[in-house]
Design an enzyme around this catalytic site. Structure first.
Site, PDB file in Angstrom:
ATOM      1  N   GLU A  35      36.081  55.239   5.033  1.00 15.25           N
ATOM      2  CA  GLU A  35      36.044  54.193   6.135  1.00 15.25           C
ATOM      3  C   GLU A  35      35.132  53.153   5.647  1.00 15.25           C
ATOM      4  O   GLU A  35      34.304  53.102   5.050  1.00 15.25           O
ATOM      5  CB  GLU A  35      35.650  54.807   7.480  1.00 15.25           C
ATOM      6  CG  GLU A  35      34.185  54.615   7.779  1.00 15.25           C
ATOM      7  CD  GLU A  35      33.228  55.601   6.770  1.00 15.25           C
ATOM      8  OE1 GLU A  35      33.976  56.505   6.228  1.00 15.25           O
ATOM      9  OE2 GLU A  35      32.125  55.181   6.890  1.00 15.25           O
ATOM     10  N   SER A  59      18.245  46.582   2.714  1.00 15.60           N
ATOM     11  CA  SER A  59      19.252  47.324   2.385  1.00 15.60           C
ATOM     12  C   SER A  59      20.631  46.655   1.473  1.00 15.60           C
ATOM     13  O   SER A  59      20.983  47.316   0.760  1.00 15.60           O
ATOM     14  CB  SER A  59      19.895  47.765   3.772  1.00 15.60           C
ATOM     15  OG  SER A  59      20.354  46.739   4.614  1.00 15.60           O
ATOM     16  N   LYS A  70      24.247  51.526  -0.403  1.00 13.61           N
ATOM     17  CA  LYS A  70      25.525  52.394  -0.103  1.00 13.61           C
ATOM     18  C   LYS A  70      25.870  53.161  -1.320  1.00 13.61           C
ATOM     19  O   LYS A  70      26.260  54.481  -1.245  1.00 13.61           O
ATOM     20  CB  LYS A  70      26.659  51.507   0.309  1.00 13.61           C
ATOM     21  CG  LYS A  70      26.689  51.064   1.798  1.00 13.61           C
ATOM     22  CD  LYS A  70      26.783  52.023   2.762  1.00 13.61           C
ATOM     23  CE  LYS A  70      26.611  51.252   4.169  1.00 13.61           C
ATOM     24  NZ  LYS A  70      26.506  52.390   5.117  1.00 13.61           N
TER      25      LYS A  70
END
Lengths: 400, 267
Positions: free
Chosen positions: A112, A378, A90
């Site tokens: 969000e 990830s 991220k």
């Protein structure tokens, strides 16, 4: 296909900008600024600096020899996005967008978050770059991921629990959009996945494409060739599109893995591309999990990060053009893969990433030893150990 | 000419502005929705705007969100909306407008949906998440079925874009009065006043301009009318009133509140 600028903000017939009129000037301003700064040498240099010295890029490509041996078949390589600052891919996107917000002289950033990973990565990037941030999070998720709420608070971000609708990620996006409509003149909306109205799907993809670019380079160094297949999990689809995009023109098989939850035949899954139909949500046309009248369904996955009833529009396009195959893994399969990777390699993957590992295990068995598969890991699984513990208590799988 | 156009023409000749009242299908339940519509008509509303609930109403504030959730939890389906529409159309010639989100129409099929509601007597549609860039298929179906397409403009919409939106709009143009979601309350801001004047100037009489979002009292209505609005849209204030009114009083109380608001549209 390289450097694909979506025409009118669309990938084939997917994407677009279905937004309240108040947001139109804001997304136009964003698209304009993004295209300007994207090729700006100074911006690129600054972003590269933060990616390298703050986030920890490049991330290693690790040959999982024990896992490969255990499974038997193709070689499995892991792209270690889990080693990034914050513990997930991220941060690639939040650094890029926060830097852009700063260039656009926005004083306030909103975001969000589902499981909290994007919220944490936003709080980190904003704290590092000196911007105020606020994060919307479904009330149910604030309970499930209490620790991440505390992390965001520590990092100086204000967390707003969202009590409307299903109180999960989709409602957090609705609430962030409502905030943006209200404070459009001062606020930058830092969306966390390759979803939403144009230019977000393109922009988030570009910021995440560093994953696939590094995989290409590293595979050439290690094996002197491209991987035979790349595999990544798909919720909104940002780590997957970042993995796939730089290799779309190469002879590489691509597999996206969705969350099949309790199974595709039940109502408890989040496998939008496998079981959904076309529709319009959160500013984009894409595949959605919806009922016959277009009401959005509540979804389920053991991994909060895949628990979303939509998917990035570029994935919808890549599915329909058959460039990427989208498979799925159930909660059980993801847990099995989580345990196998943890025990064989000493790497605890995020439950999201465990879905991709599950697919790699399935297909490696059927491939020859000369082939190589790359799985994008990830994120790391520290955030998930409680969920796994609970699952194991219920299912008594410790004996495996 | 559509019923909406006729209505504006009639009001113009009487030197009145239009009062548009918004209600939510299935809130608080089917029977009371019909009573509420009757109350609005009795009180002198000029156009009825009926909302159909969507699971993710991202342009709506807490009041309409809550009404949507309650309606959906009670099992509201399109069939119920069609039924109410048919029933009201049997009772009155008042223009009826639907407000919902794009996915409801897309999922049904634009043409199929619009020809169905046309037969039942609907006059216009408002989709707050439909931008003009994405509207070609929707517009085609609406023109074919003679349904008015009411688009929205906002205080930050520039002149050129207002002109483009006006071209795609029939019936009336919906001016969102403020930065925010439906039902926000507070003092009327300077930028809102400028937006009303500015929009009226750019539209230049081509189409009526209705002002909505945050219009909740007779004094708000009076103010917007004095600024030049051709119509005012009141929604959340009706829903708040319904919330605090027993079922058997809904029709009469909404009628009396509507009468106050309507009075304020007569200059």
């Amino acid at each position: 296909m390289k450097n694909m600028l979506p025409k009118n903000g669309r990938f084939g017939e997917f994407g677009g900008k279905y937004v309240p009129e108040t947001l139109v000037p804001a997304i136009e301003e964003l698209a304009e600024n993004y295209l300007k700064f994207k090729n700006d040498k100074g911006f690129k240099k600054e972003l590269d600096y933060y990616l390298k010295s703050y986030a920890g890029r490049p991330t290693p490509l690790y040959f999982a020899k024990n896992l490969t041996k255990k499974v038997g078949g193709a070689k499995i390589y892991l792209k270690r996005e889990d080693l990034l600052h914050g513990g997930a891919h991220k941060i690639n996107n939040t650094l890029g967008q926060a830097l852009l917000a700063k260039k656009m002289k926005k004083k306030r950033v909103i975001a969000e978050t589902g499981a909290g990973q994007h919220g944490v990565a936003t709080a980190m990037a904003c704290s590092c770059l000196g911007i105020k941030s606020e994060v919307y999070m479904g009330y149910k998720d604030t309970i499930r991921q209490k620790l991440n709420v505390f992390r965001m608070n520590l990092l100086g971000s204000k967390v707003h629990p969202v009590k409307s609708g299903s109180q999960t990620l989709k409602d957090a996006i609705n609430e962030a959009i409502r905030d943006w409509i209200t404070n459009v003149e001062t606020t930058y909306y830092l969306l966390g996945s390759a979803v939403g109205p144009h230019p977000y799907p393109m922009m988030v993809r570009d910021f995440q494409a560093v994953i696939g670019e590094e995989i290409k380079k590293q595979m050439k160094e290690i094996t002197k060739k491209m991987p035979d297949a790349v595999i990544a999990c798909v919720g909104g689809g940002s780590n997957a599109i970042g993995t796939f995009y730089p290799m779309l023109d190469d002879d590489v098989e691509m597999i996206g893995v969705e969350a099949a939850g309790h199974g595709l035949r039940t109502d408890y899954h989040s496998a939008t591309l496998n079981a959904g139909s076309r529709g319009v949500l959160h500013g984009m046309m894409t595949y959605l999990l919806q009922d016959k009248e277009g009401q959005i369904k509540e979804t389920h996955s053991i991994s909060a990060g895949l628990d979303y009833p939509g998917v990035g529009p570029e994935h919808a396009y890549l599915k329909d053009t058959k460039r990427v195959r989208y498979s799925s893994a159930t909660d059980d399969e993801a847990i099995d893969a989580f345990l196998l990777l943890t025990r064989s390699e000493g790497i605890i993957p995020a439950l999201e990433s465990a879905h991709a590992v599950a697919e790699a295990i399935k297909i490696a068995k059927t491939r020859s030893k000369s082939e190589s598969l790359v799985v994008t890991l990830s994120g790391r699984g520290d955030k998930d150990v409680e969920v796994v513990e609970e699952y194991l208590k219920k299912n008594v799988k410790n004996s495996r | 000419m559509s019923r909406i156009q006729d209505k504006f023409k009639e009001l113009y000749s009487k030197n009145e502005k239009a009062l548009i009242g918004y209600l939510m299908t299935g809130y608080p339940n089917e029977k009371d929705t019909v009573s509420a519509i009757r109350g609005l008509i009795q009180g002198g509303a000029d156009i009825i705007e009926l909302g159909f609930p969507f699971s993710d109403p991202l342009a709506d504030g807490p009041v309409i969100q809550n009404a949507s959730t309650i309606s959906l939890n009670k099992g509201t389906k399109l069939e119920k909306f069609f039924k109410i529409l048919k029933q009201i159309r049997r009772e009155t010639k008042i223009p009826l407008v639907l407000m919902t989100y794009t996915n409801i129409l897309y999922s049904y099929g634009y043409d199929k949906f619009l020809s169905k509601v046309k037969r039942l007597g609907l006059d216009g549609i408002i989709l707050p998440d439909m931008s003009i860039e994405e509207s070609s298929e929707y517009l085609k179906a609406a023109r074919k079925n003679h349904i008015d397409t009411i688009f929205l403009v906002s205080p930050n919409t520039n002149k050129d874009r207002i002109k483009r939106i006006t071209k795609a709009t029939t019936g009336f143009l919906y001016l969102v009065s403020m930065y925010g979601t439906t039902g926000m309350q507070g003092k009327i801001q300077k930028y809102t006043i400028n937006a009303v004047k500015n929009t009226k100037k750019i539209v230049n009489g081509k189409i009526p301009v209705g002002v909505g979002f945050g219009v909740s009292s007779a004094s708000d209505v009076k103010r917007f009318v004095s600024l030049g609005a051709d119509a005012v849209i009141v929604g959340s204030a009706f829903l708040r009133l319904i919330e605090n009114t027993p079922s058997n009083k809904i029709e009469s109380r909404l009628a009396s509140f509507t009468r106050q608001l309507k009075q304020a549209t007569k200059s």
